[in-house]
Enzyme design. Structure first.
Site, PDB file in Angstrom:
ATOM      1  N   LYS A 173       0.839  -1.203   0.000  1.00  0.00           N
ATOM      2  CA  LYS A 173       0.000   0.000   0.000  1.00  0.00           C
ATOM      3  C   LYS A 173       0.877   1.257   0.000  1.00  0.00           C
ATOM      4  O   LYS A 173       0.620   2.208  -0.740  1.00  0.00           O
ATOM      5  CB  LYS A 173      -0.935  -0.010   1.223  1.00  0.00           C
ATOM      6  CG  LYS A 173      -2.060  -1.019   1.089  1.00  0.00           C
ATOM      7  CD  LYS A 173      -2.836  -1.225   2.384  1.00  0.00           C
ATOM      8  CE  LYS A 173      -3.859  -2.346   2.195  1.00  0.00           C
ATOM      9  NZ  LYS A 173      -4.575  -2.707   3.422  1.00  0.00           N
TER      10      LYS A 173
ATOM     11  N   ASP B 202     -11.187   3.235   4.131  1.00  0.00           N
ATOM     12  CA  ASP B 202     -11.610   1.834   4.133  1.00  0.00           C
ATOM     13  C   ASP B 202     -13.122   1.716   3.932  1.00  0.00           C
ATOM     14  O   ASP B 202     -13.621   0.637   3.632  1.00  0.00           O
ATOM     15  CB  ASP B 202     -11.250   1.181   5.474  1.00  0.00           C
ATOM     16  CG  ASP B 202      -9.989   0.350   5.381  1.00  0.00           C
ATOM     17  OD1 ASP B 202      -9.647  -0.085   4.264  1.00  0.00           O
ATOM     18  OD2 ASP B 202      -9.355   0.126   6.427  1.00  0.00           O
TER      19      ASP B 202
ATOM     20  N   GLN C 166      -4.582  -1.074   9.714  1.00  0.00           N
ATOM     21  CA  GLN C 166      -4.505  -2.406   9.115  1.00  0.00           C
ATOM     22  C   GLN C 166      -5.094  -3.471  10.049  1.00  0.00           C
ATOM     23  O   GLN C 166      -4.750  -3.543  11.221  1.00  0.00           O
ATOM     24  CB  GLN C 166      -3.037  -2.738   8.795  1.00  0.00           C
ATOM     25  CG  GLN C 166      -2.832  -4.057   8.092  1.00  0.00           C
ATOM     26  CD  GLN C 166      -3.449  -4.095   6.692  1.00  0.00           C
ATOM     27  OE1 GLN C 166      -3.341  -3.156   5.916  1.00  0.00           O
ATOM     28  NE2 GLN C 166      -4.107  -5.206   6.382  1.00  0.00           N
TER      29      GLN C 166
END
Ligand code: NAP
Length: 313
Positions: A54, A124, A98
């Site tokens: 990422k 997200d 995460q």
């Protein structure tokens, strides 16, 4: 019959190529690049790989991406303090914590963290406000993996309107948003889960079958109507040679990968499904690359929406 393979790497690259010039335009206007703050707690090896990818992809697209690490022993309060700092930072348009968090943080730690990330920085798409917007079909920030599945279907010209879609898995991060995205595009949607009766029969009614359950090779030929599109969201690691040989008999490339890395990544869909499906996403190289591409697009969208700069893409 052998299924058409839907190339997630190529589609992911296409989206990144669309995002990059918009990032440059934003940077020019705002005097700074869109910023992404990633928080990694502990040292889960898979998370390390995801986070590295990422950060790398965000950097390549011209974004500012910054990692904050916390040790596995960090408390939930420590993590909430980091999120609070990122919430207040002007440099960070997007925040990603995460998953999974260490068990010691408590069973509802993820939900508590997702609840406090500012909704307009929630790249997200897990914040309840963004989930609510998704239900009403007016979301800007939508969960990356199911959005990636939609990109694969649309860019591969697979009709969604009027299609019968079955999703196996009802998690908040994949199954439920997937169902809503398909519904908003006029599919007739059924969500299946571990208590669903006669799953192979139900699944075999689908024109579009999405497997998101986290069980290696669970979806076999008997689940699939000939010609159906099968989307394999699963990411599972096989770390026994016998399991790899059983799932991929005679597949020298997989065995070589196993010997090299001590494990191979497989999806929820059994390889034999390629004999009956009309189209299929491979694992790796299917849905996975889209998740990162959509994270970048969400970060850009968050930056544009927060600053009122740049046209929404
Ligand atoms: P999850 O939270 O564990 O949810 C799994 C879902 O599958 C649950 O709803 C569960 O049903 C259902 N399920 C489990 N076993 C089943 C069975 N035998 N029959 C029918 N349904 C069953 O998993 P997730 O986070 O949604 O992830 C699903 C998979 O996608 C995992 O392999 C994960 O690694 C992968 N994933 C991939 C990406 C990507 O970028 N490609 C991103 C996220 C996740 P119940 O609700 O009844 O328990």
């Amino acid at each position: 019959m052998s299924a058409r393979l839907l190339d997630g790497v190529a589609i992911g690259n296409q989206i990144r190529a669309e995002v990059a010039p918009a990032v440059a335009e934003f940077t020019k206007k705002a005097g700074r690049p869109p910023g992404l703050g990633i928080v990694l707690v502990g040292d889960n090896p898979a998370s390390e790989v995801y986070v590295r990818n990422k950060l790398k992809s965000a950097g390549e697209t011209g974004m500012f991406a910054e990692l904050t690490r916390l040790p596995a022993t960090a408390s939930l309060d420590d993590l909430l303090a980091v999120v609070d700092k990122l919430n207040r930072s002007d440099r960070h348009d997007g925040i990603l914590v995460q998953s999974p968090l260490p068990d010691a943080m408590g069973h509802d730690a993820e939900r508590r963290v997702f609840d406090v990330v500012r909704a307009d920085k929630d790249v997200d798409g897990f914040h309840p406000t963004n989930v609510g917007y998704l239900v009403q079909n007016r979301a800007t920030l939508v969960a990356c993996t199911p959005s990636g599945v939609i990109e694969i279907l649309e860019r591969s010209n697979i009709p969604i309107a009027g299609a019968r879609a079955v999703i196996i898995g009802r998690s908040d991060i994949v199954g439920k948003p997937m169902a809503l995205l398909l519904l908003h595009r006029h599919a007739t949607v059924t969500i299946a889960h571990s208590k669903t009766k006669d799953l192979p029969k139900l699944a075999s009614e689908a024109d579009i079958l999405v497997a998101a359950l986290g069980r290696p090779g669970f979806v076999t030929k008997s689940f699939v109507r000939p010609g159906a599109t099968v989307i394999d969201v699963g990411i599972n690691r096989l770390d026994s040679k016998a399991a790899v040989e059983k799932m991929f008999p005679g597949d020298a490339a997989r065995m070589a990968a196993f010997e090299k890395r001590g494990g191979v990544i497989v999806g929820d869909v059994h390889p034999d499904v390629a004999e009956v499906a009309g189209a299929l996403t491979p694992v790796p190289g299917g849905v996975g690359p889209l998740t990162i591409a959509l994270l970048l697009r969400n970060t850009l969208r968050a930056a544009q929406a927060r600053t009122g700069m740049g046209s929404q893409m």
